[in-house]
Design a protein around this motif. Structure first.
Motif, PDB file in Angstrom:
ATOM      1  N   ALA A   1      23.864 -23.194 -36.686  1.00 26.76           N
ATOM      2  CA  ALA A   1      24.971 -22.918 -37.599  1.00 26.76           C
ATOM      3  C   ALA A   1      24.412 -22.690 -38.995  1.00 26.76           C
ATOM      4  O   ALA A   1      23.639 -23.501 -39.512  1.00 26.76           O
TER       5      ALA A   1
ATOM      6  N   LEU B   1      28.248 -18.995 -39.571  1.00 25.37           N
ATOM      7  CA  LEU B   1      27.943 -18.139 -38.432  1.00 25.37           C
ATOM      8  C   LEU B   1      27.001 -18.895 -37.504  1.00 25.37           C
ATOM      9  O   LEU B   1      26.190 -19.712 -37.962  1.00 25.37           O
TER      10      LEU B   1
ATOM     11  N   ASP C   1      39.423 -16.270 -36.698  1.00 28.42           N
ATOM     12  CA  ASP C   1      38.230 -16.177 -35.849  1.00 28.42           C
ATOM     13  C   ASP C   1      37.738 -17.542 -35.380  1.00 28.42           C
ATOM     14  O   ASP C   1      36.933 -17.616 -34.436  1.00 28.42           O
ATOM     15  N   THR C   2      38.167 -18.623 -36.034  1.00 25.34           N
ATOM     16  CA  THR C   2      37.687 -19.957 -35.661  1.00 25.34           C
ATOM     17  C   THR C   2      38.848 -20.910 -35.389  1.00 25.34           C
ATOM     18  O   THR C   2      38.676 -22.125 -35.432  1.00 25.34           O
TER      19      THR C   2
ATOM     20  N   ASP D   1      23.933 -18.323 -35.030  1.00 26.03           N
ATOM     21  CA  ASP D   1      22.957 -17.280 -34.713  1.00 26.03           C
ATOM     22  C   ASP D   1      22.553 -17.326 -33.246  1.00 26.03           C
ATOM     23  O   ASP D   1      23.066 -18.137 -32.462  1.00 26.03           O
TER      24      ASP D   1
ATOM     25  N   GLU E   1      20.791 -11.507 -44.892  1.00 25.96           N
ATOM     26  CA  GLU E   1      21.893 -11.308 -43.952  1.00 25.96           C
ATOM     27  C   GLU E   1      21.676 -12.182 -42.715  1.00 25.96           C
ATOM     28  O   GLU E   1      20.571 -12.210 -42.151  1.00 25.96           O
TER      29      GLU E   1
ATOM     30  N   GLY F   1      25.143 -13.178 -36.588  1.00 28.59           N
ATOM     31  CA  GLY F   1      25.677 -14.206 -35.707  1.00 28.59           C
ATOM     32  C   GLY F   1      27.150 -14.007 -35.456  1.00 28.59           C
ATOM     33  O   GLY F   1      27.739 -13.000 -35.847  1.00 28.59           O
ATOM     34  N   ARG F   2      27.755 -14.976 -34.821  1.00 28.57           N
ATOM     35  CA  ARG F   2      29.174 -14.928 -34.461  1.00 28.57           C
ATOM     36  C   ARG F   2      29.893 -16.108 -35.099  1.00 28.57           C
ATOM     37  O   ARG F   2      29.263 -17.107 -35.481  1.00 28.57           O
ATOM     38  N   PRO F   3      31.215 -16.021 -35.216  1.00 32.11           N
ATOM     39  CA  PRO F   3      31.961 -17.174 -35.736  1.00 32.11           C
ATOM     40  C   PRO F   3      31.844 -18.367 -34.786  1.00 32.11           C
ATOM     41  O   PRO F   3      31.679 -18.193 -33.572  1.00 32.11           O
TER      42      PRO F   3
ATOM     43  N   ASN G   1      33.322 -20.296 -42.744  1.00 31.41           N
ATOM     44  CA  ASN G   1      32.214 -20.072 -43.665  1.00 31.41           C
ATOM     45  C   ASN G   1      30.858 -20.147 -42.981  1.00 31.41           C
ATOM     46  O   ASN G   1      29.823 -20.020 -43.652  1.00 31.41           O
TER      47      ASN G   1
ATOM     48  N   VAL H   1      27.359 -19.250 -44.724  1.00 31.18           N
ATOM     49  CA  VAL H   1      27.082 -17.974 -45.381  1.00 31.18           C
ATOM     50  C   VAL H   1      27.931 -17.763 -46.632  1.00 31.18           C
ATOM     51  O   VAL H   1      27.654 -16.867 -47.428  1.00 31.18           O
TER      52      VAL H   1
END
Length: 361
Positions: A215, A208, A246-247, A210, A104, A107-109, A206, A218
């Motif tokens: 980058a 994330l 989200d992006t 951290d 897993e 992180g964020r987009p 696609n 995922v």
């Protein structure tokens, strides 16, 4: 298409792997559905995600699809920019499509354009991995002629143009670009590009970002050996940067130029010199791959409620995927197939000064 098994079935299947033999009955938790081909489940607090295919986007058999995806994670994760593969659960009666357990990533987009350098860095690290000899590249596809390899996929998707419900002006835009691509491929241009491990499906959603600003891709199932220009293009085409809410971003040619130059600095002068002449051409090829996919999806989605649903090995019906996601995809596909949107995307290389000027070509 086979339905994703229930939690109890997934739990029993995952327990068969030694790493998860002590898995509790209530540890699996469904994650938000963002893609068409998989459901994902968080494995408690263990730091793993169970990735359960619903279909193969390459129309592969269940076993071949799982083998391909496992190879993607195994090879790309050595770059430090993809999750580690923990377990492969082969297809059986409980898991018709099998499953993978992967690390897993918290992180964020990505936020565009601010995170474009991070995306470029991730791709540069993947492209810098050693390339195995040709006989050791399977099961991943091997596009030693990157243009011919991409064009084969484009042509298969473009066959749907004959039955697609398109505005004639949109059809003309696509036909014009197809004519260019066929001529470009006929000249054997793709054989002169450097071949690297590439991610292929690099739209920003696609990835994330951290806590360290790294980058990480995922959603990884289409890696192959081909042109690095494909990855660079797919991450920043309008149809990619406006795909995921989200992006969402509408990048300028200047921002694109800065992104490409950052990548070229990271990979070093030798690879940069070899790949630079192909970047705009591969952007056009990747544009065609994305747009003809939209054409294919629009046709197959219309067929989904009829008797021939799933005949291609894919099922993009609302019965197999969250209806809200299907509605979102339909909205995006409709937008990208509008004549004005197609002209807007093609303007990057058809109007001066374009991306070629930014890259100094």
């Amino acid at each position: 298409m086979p339905a994703v098994p229930d939690h109890a079935t997934l739990t029993r299947a995952l327990r068969d792997h030694p790493r998860f033999a002590d898995l509790g009955d209530d540890e699996l938790r469904p994650m938000a559905v963002k893609g068409l081909a998989h459901d994902h489940f968080r494995v408690g607090t263990r730091g793993w995600v169970l990735r359960v295919p619903k279909q193969s986007q390459f129309a592969l058999s269940a076993a071949d699809n799982l083998c391909y995806q496992a190879a993607c994670f195994e090879r790309v994760s050595t770059s430090g920019h993809a999750p580690e593969l923990a377990a492969v659960l082969p297809p059986d009666q409980r898991l018709p499509m099998g499953a993978l357990a992967v690390r897993e990533i918290v992180g964020r987009p990505p936020r565009l354009p601010d995170d474009l350098p991070a995306l470029a860095t991730a791709m540069a690290r993947v492209h810098g991995l050693p390339v195995p000899e040709a006989d050791a590249r399977a099961p991943l596809a091997d596009h030693t002629d990157a243009v011919a390899g991409a064009l084969a996929e484009i042509e298969a998707q473009a066959a749907y143009l004959e039955v697609a419900d398109l505005d004639p002006a949109a059809r003309a835009e696509i036909a014009d670009e197809l004519a260019w691509a066929r001529d470009f491929a006929a000249r054997g241009s793709g054989r002169h590009q450097p071949v690297r491990l590439v991610l292929t499906d690099t739209h920003p959603g696609n990835f994330l970002i951290d806590a360290d600003g790294r980058a990480v891709i995922v959603d990884l199932e289409k890696a192959l050996y081909g042109s690095p220009g494909t990855d660079l293009a797919h991450a920043t085409l309008y149809s990619s940067t406006t795909w995921d809410p989200d992006t969402h971003a509408d990048l300028s040619v200047g921002q694109l130029g800065a992104y490409y130059r950052h990548y070229l600095e990271i990979v070093g002068p030798e690879l940069a010199a070899r790949i630079r002449p192909w970047l705009v051409a591969m952007r056009r090829i990747t544009f065609l791959r994305a747009i003809t996919w939209c054409v294919m999806w629009s046709v197959e989605h219309r067929r989904a409620a009829r008797a021939d649903a799933g005949a291609s090995g894919r099922d993009w019906s609302a019965e197999n995927t969250d209806p809200a996601l299907i509605a979102h995809v339909a909205d995006r596909v409709g937008e990208y197939l509008r004549p004005a949107t197609l002209r807007r995307m093609r303007a990057e290389w058809r109007k001066a000064p374009g991306l070629d000027a930014e890259l100094g070509d």
